[in-house]
Design an enzyme around this catalytic site. Structure first.
Site, PDB file in Angstrom:
ATOM      1  CD  GLU A   1     136.691  53.067  25.740  1.00 33.95           C
ATOM      2  OE1 GLU A   1     136.704  53.865  26.671  1.00 33.95           O
ATOM      3  OE2 GLU A   1     135.975  52.774  24.915  1.00 33.95           O
TER       4      GLU A   1
ATOM      5  CB  SER B   1     128.892  59.178  26.825  1.00 40.94           C
ATOM      6  OG  SER B   1     130.167  59.118  27.379  1.00 40.94           O
TER       7      SER B   1
ATOM      8  CG  ASP C   1     137.980  59.377  27.604  1.00 43.80           C
ATOM      9  OD1 ASP C   1     137.733  58.241  28.408  1.00 43.80           O
ATOM     10  OD2 ASP C   1     137.545  59.546  26.958  1.00 43.80           O
TER      11      ASP C   1
ATOM     12  CB  ALA D   1     132.290  55.857  20.254  1.00 42.90           C
TER      13      ALA D   1
ATOM     14  CG  HIS E   1     132.979  60.789  29.001  1.00 37.49           C
ATOM     15  ND1 HIS E   1     134.193  60.705  29.892  1.00 37.49           N
ATOM     16  CD2 HIS E   1     133.475  59.562  28.522  1.00 37.49           C
ATOM     17  CE1 HIS E   1     135.006  60.099  29.523  1.00 37.49           C
ATOM     18  NE2 HIS E   1     134.693  59.306  28.595  1.00 37.49           N
TER      19      HIS E   1
ATOM     20  CG  HIS F   1     136.340  55.432  30.156  1.00 36.55           C
ATOM     21  ND1 HIS F   1     135.349  56.388  29.502  1.00 36.55           N
ATOM     22  CD2 HIS F   1     135.422  54.965  31.320  1.00 36.55           C
ATOM     23  CE1 HIS F   1     134.297  56.849  29.951  1.00 36.55           C
ATOM     24  NE2 HIS F   1     134.341  55.883  31.155  1.00 36.55           N
TER      25      HIS F   1
HETATM   26 ZN    ZN Z   1     135.853  57.642  28.117  1.00 35.49          ZN
END
Ligand code: ZN
Length: 121
Positions: free
Chosen positions: A80, A19, A28, A13, A21, A83
């Site tokens: 990940e 992030s 995600d 994280a 994002h 992601h």
């Molecule tokens: Zn992500």
């Protein structure tokens, strides 16, 4: 942090405010298996064959898998499979994917000679 512990959290994280994002270019994915949502990291990671099929199709839509296995030292994040990042160009996404490199590795190899230095004032 409370659910996964400090070590896992720092590996998976982003620090609040940092992030990818927040760029609006990353998202995600999650899985639906037998009608059930599979959206917890430790559950999603159990389906490598499904992720492989998804990853095969990303580049044609201009997406790349962002945090590759074995590239943690470069990206700062553990693997990940969910992601993904939109990078606009299916051709560039395919090149990055085919080479098995990270976005950082791709960007670091771009020529920078065409950028003019700031003018002295
Ligand atoms: Zn992500």
């Amino acid at each position: 942090m409370k659910k996964y512990g400090e070590v896992y959290t720092k590996r998976t994280a982003a620090t609040p405010g940092f992030s990818e994002h927040h760029t609006g270019l990353a998202l995600d994915l999650y899985l639906i298996i037998d009608g059930k949502d599979v959206d917890e990291n430790e559950d999603m990671i159990q389906y490598p064959e499904i992720w492989a099929k998804i990853h095969e199709k990303l580049a044609r839509y201009g997406f790349i898998l962002r945090y590759l296995e074995g590239k943690e030292a470069i990206t700062g994040y553990g693997y990940e499979p969910w992601h993904i990042r939109y990078i606009d160009s299916p051709e560039t996404a395919k090149e990055i994917t085919d080479k098995g490199i990270t976005l950082e590795e791709y960007l670091n190899k771009l020529p920078v000679g065409n950028v003019a230095p700031p003018a002295d004032e």
